[in-house]
Design an enzyme around this catalytic site. Structure first.
Site, short mmCIF file in Angstrom:
data_model
loop_
_atom_site.label_atom_id
_atom_site.label_comp_id
_atom_site.label_asym_id
_atom_site.label_seq_id
_atom_site.Cartn_x
_atom_site.Cartn_y
_atom_site.Cartn_z
N GLY A 132 53.04 21.22 36.37
CA GLY A 132 54.05 22.25 36.16
C GLY A 132 53.84 23.44 37.06
O GLY A 132 53.76 23.32 38.28
N ASP A 133 53.74 24.61 36.44
CA ASP A 133 53.56 25.85 37.21
C ASP A 133 52.14 26.39 37.08
O ASP A 133 51.91 27.59 37.14
CB ASP A 133 54.56 26.91 36.75
CG ASP A 133 54.47 27.21 35.26
OD1 ASP A 133 53.74 26.48 34.56
OD2 ASP A 133 55.10 28.18 34.80
N GLU A 134 51.18 25.49 36.91
CA GLU A 134 49.78 25.86 36.71
C GLU A 134 48.93 25.39 37.89
O GLU A 134 48.99 24.23 38.31
CB GLU A 134 49.26 25.24 35.42
CG GLU A 134 50.03 25.71 34.20
CD GLU A 134 49.82 24.82 32.99
OE1 GLU A 134 50.49 25.04 31.97
OE2 GLU A 134 48.99 23.89 33.07
#
Length: 224
Positions: free
Chosen positions: A118-120
């Site tokens: 994801g956005d990690e």
């Protein structure tokens, strides 16, 4: 397997050497193509950063090599869902790609820079304690710089950053450092500053080195 071949005309040592080498050419091309395919499986196709397994292997090597002169940095994009919902997934992909480029540029070619999902993101790099605060402030500024899309639109972006260092926590264990850095990140969520983990952050329960209770940790018992 090489096969002896008699070429037309004069046959000498040089001719036989060329003939023996001919079958190897195909294998060399095949090996190069295989190497490229294997390398591609280690990289996230959107950001170009290392995938989880490749990142983990490299991160552990760096921690073992640099010890107290290293740091683990965890990064979450802030308000990323809003970017996807209001501007579309293509804009969201552009933001992730920009974050990946900025993280790689900030960390340098010797670091382990991975997209965990994801956005990690996560970074392990050589970083002396006397430069830690300055470098983390630099990273926050980079991640808060607006992203310009191909169509000219500008997207305001931000990210939360947490860091953990072996010299502070007394360990070079990647999972322990990621857990502490992740807990520090959530202490400073949306604050616009990087938070360096203390001993208290190291006691936070985790799943695969990520803070228990964070989104994604309840699915299959695996952190996102």
């Amino acid at each position: 397997m090489n096969v002896a071949v008699r070429l037309p005309g004069r046959t000498g040592p040089r001719t036989l050497l060329i003939a023996a080498a001919l079958p190897l050419t195909g294998w060399a091309v095949h090996a190069a193509a295989l190497h490229k395919r294997l390398a591609a499986t280690k990289r996230d196709p959107l950001t170009g950063l290392l995938r989880r397994d490749a990142y983990t292997a490299r991160a552990r090597r760096l921690l073992s090599r640099h010890g107290d002169n290293s740091a683990v940095v965890m990064v979450d994009a802030d308000h990323f869902k809003a970017v996807n919902d209001t501007l579309g997934h293509a804009a969201g992909d552009a933001v992730l790609a920009a974050f990946g480029f900025r993280l790689a540029a900030w960390a340098g070619p010797r670091a382990a820079v991975g997209r965990l999902g994801g956005d990690e993101f996560a970074v392990v790099l050589e970083l002396a304690s006397d430069r830690r605060a300055q470098r983390l402030e630099q990273l926050v500024r980079m991640l808060h710089t607006p992203v310009v899309l191909d169509d000219g639109r500008t997207v305001a972006v931000a990210a939360s950053v947490g860091a953990a260092a072996p010299d502070v926590l007394g360990t070079c264990d990647l999972s322990a450092l990621q857990r502490a850095a992740d807990a520090a990140l959530y202490d400073g969520k949306h604050s616009g500053r990087a938070v360096v983990a203390t001993a208290a952050h190291a006691t936070t329960p985790s799943i695969n080195g990520r803070r228990a209770g964070r989104p994604g940790t309840t699915v299959w018992g695996r952190a996102a």
